[in-house]
Motif scaffolding. Structure first.
Motif, PDB file in Angstrom:
ATOM      1  N   TYR A 178       0.810  -1.451  -0.046  1.00 24.94           N
ATOM      2  CA  TYR A 178       0.002   0.073  -0.007  1.00 24.94           C
ATOM      3  C   TYR A 178       0.822   1.086   0.091  1.00 24.94           C
ATOM      4  O   TYR A 178       0.536   2.054  -0.690  1.00 24.94           O
ATOM      5  CB  TYR A 178      -0.890  -0.165   0.959  1.00 24.94           C
ATOM      6  N   THR A 226       2.292   1.818  -3.396  1.00 24.68           N
ATOM      7  CA  THR A 226       1.286   2.441  -4.286  1.00 24.68           C
ATOM      8  C   THR A 226       1.058   3.729  -3.863  1.00 24.68           C
ATOM      9  O   THR A 226       1.160   4.515  -4.877  1.00 24.68           O
ATOM     10  CB  THR A 226      -0.034   1.592  -4.133  1.00 24.68           C
ATOM     11  N   ALA A 227       0.967   4.243  -2.636  1.00 28.96           N
ATOM     12  CA  ALA A 227       0.722   5.677  -2.388  1.00 28.96           C
ATOM     13  C   ALA A 227       2.051   6.482  -2.805  1.00 28.96           C
ATOM     14  O   ALA A 227       1.735   7.439  -3.640  1.00 28.96           O
ATOM     15  CB  ALA A 227       0.591   5.866  -0.927  1.00 28.96           C
ATOM     16  N   PHE A 263       1.783   6.942  -6.645  1.00 32.12           N
ATOM     17  CA  PHE A 263       0.948   7.831  -7.220  1.00 32.12           C
ATOM     18  C   PHE A 263       1.082   9.367  -6.812  1.00 32.12           C
ATOM     19  O   PHE A 263       0.696  10.351  -7.392  1.00 32.12           O
ATOM     20  CB  PHE A 263      -0.741   7.692  -6.379  1.00 32.12           C
ATOM     21  N   ILE A 280      -6.505  12.999  -9.250  1.00 31.61           N
ATOM     22  CA  ILE A 280      -6.997  11.680  -8.991  1.00 31.61           C
ATOM     23  C   ILE A 280      -5.873  11.073  -8.420  1.00 31.61           C
ATOM     24  O   ILE A 280      -6.065  10.539  -7.228  1.00 31.61           O
ATOM     25  CB  ILE A 280      -7.542  11.172 -10.465  1.00 31.61           C
ATOM     26  N   PRO A 281      -4.452  11.210  -9.085  1.00 37.99           N
ATOM     27  CA  PRO A 281      -3.576  10.215  -8.153  1.00 37.99           C
ATOM     28  C   PRO A 281      -3.386  11.095  -6.796  1.00 37.99           C
ATOM     29  O   PRO A 281      -2.842   9.973  -5.978  1.00 37.99           O
ATOM     30  CB  PRO A 281      -2.100  10.557  -9.328  1.00 37.99           C
ATOM     31  N   GLY A 293      -5.464  12.082  -4.894  1.00 27.00           N
ATOM     32  CA  GLY A 293      -6.455  11.517  -3.882  1.00 27.00           C
ATOM     33  C   GLY A 293      -6.258  10.053  -3.673  1.00 27.00           C
ATOM     34  O   GLY A 293      -6.526   9.440  -2.546  1.00 27.00           O
ATOM     35  N   LEU A 294      -5.743   9.311  -4.769  1.00 30.32           N
ATOM     36  CA  LEU A 294      -5.554   7.952  -4.665  1.00 30.32           C
ATOM     37  C   LEU A 294      -4.591   7.484  -3.570  1.00 30.32           C
ATOM     38  O   LEU A 294      -4.325   6.786  -2.798  1.00 30.32           O
ATOM     39  CB  LEU A 294      -5.301   7.245  -5.811  1.00 30.32           C
ATOM     40  N   ALA A 295      -3.214   8.553  -3.660  1.00 26.34           N
ATOM     41  CA  ALA A 295      -2.122   8.598  -2.691  1.00 26.34           C
ATOM     42  C   ALA A 295      -2.741   8.658  -1.329  1.00 26.34           C
ATOM     43  O   ALA A 295      -2.337   7.768  -0.553  1.00 26.34           O
ATOM     44  CB  ALA A 295      -1.164   9.267  -3.123  1.00 26.34           C
ATOM     45  N   ILE A 352      -5.589   7.891  -0.177  1.00 27.86           N
ATOM     46  CA  ILE A 352      -6.225   6.776   0.258  1.00 27.86           C
ATOM     47  C   ILE A 352      -5.476   5.487   0.645  1.00 27.86           C
ATOM     48  O   ILE A 352      -5.365   4.922   1.568  1.00 27.86           O
ATOM     49  CB  ILE A 352      -7.412   6.380  -0.804  1.00 27.86           C
ATOM     50  N   PHE A 353      -4.487   5.252  -0.298  1.00 28.81           N
ATOM     51  CA  PHE A 353      -3.571   4.337   0.080  1.00 28.81           C
ATOM     52  C   PHE A 353      -2.443   4.455   1.185  1.00 28.81           C
ATOM     53  O   PHE A 353      -2.233   3.470   1.662  1.00 28.81           O
ATOM     54  CB  PHE A 353      -2.589   3.880  -1.202  1.00 28.81           C
TER      55      PHE A 353
END
Ligand code: ZN
Length: 203
Positions: free
Chosen positions: A45, A48-49, A52, A171-172, A174-176, A178-179
């Motif tokens: 995780y 991945t963060a 992003f 978008i990336p 926000g995903l960063a 979340i991860f």
């Protein structure tokens, strides 16, 4: 720490102490000493963060359309623009919330994984425990990072500019966020206090 219970576990849901087993004999929840695969998923995780965060910082976070021309700004570009306008307070808030904190959280998580895994790092476990409390605490305000980006866009909207749109970096970003939350949630701070890299008590 594990010696206290000698083959017994505390149900993570209802808190009953009982002999080791698959499921809690009181409430039926899955029993474990430590969160299963905490490190494996924490590493996946967090990486991945991190992945992003790169497009989040390199792509435009906003696009300004002024007199038919499109100007796009990255997060850093936005910060520099605020500095040039003398808006130091906004520049600092955006830098802390959008750049410093997201990266700092990941570096702290990697340090925690190191303390959990390597015996030689165990001497830092008290520091690591405090850092864990710190990122759990600021994790509650993670959506603030996204909020600041929105704020940055709306602040500029008060100027005499024509039109402002959120850029693809949103978008990336926000995903960063979340991860990073997932990686923090997945980590089990008890691993910091296990001996032998915490391997012996992972089930
Ligand atoms: Zn239970």
């Amino acid at each position: 720490m594990r010696d206290i219970y000698r083959g017994e576990v505390i149900c993570p849901v209802c808190g009953h102490v009982q002999p080791k087993g698959e499921r809690c004999r009181y409430c039926g929840s899955h029993l474990y000493h430590r969160k299963p695969n905490a490190l494996k998923w924490g590493i996946i995780y967090s990486l991945t963060a991190f992945a992003f965060l790169i497009p989040a910082n390199l792509l435009p976070i906003m696009e300004v359309i002024k007199l038919g021309k499109v100007y796009s700004n990255t997060i850093i570009g936005g910060i520099i623009a605020f500095l040039e306008d003398g808006d130091y307070f906004i520049a600092i808030v955006i830098f802390v919330a959008s750049v410093l904190i997201p990266f700092l959280k990941l570096f702290i998580l990697w340090f925690l994984f190191g303390v959990a895994e390597f015996d030689k790092w165990k001497r830092y476990r008290r520091v690591a425990t405090n850092l864990y409390k710190f990122i759990s605490f600021i994790g509650k305000y993670s959506m603030l990072d996204v909020f600041v980006v929105v704020l940055m866009v709306s602040f500029i909207q008060f100027g005499n500019l024509a039109e402002i749109k959120a850029g693809p970096a949103v978008i990336p970003f926000g995903l960063a966020v979340i991860f990073t939350i997932l990686a923090t949630e997945q980590f089990d701070p008890k691993l910091l206090w296990d001996k032998g890299g915490g391997k012996n008590e992972r089930s």
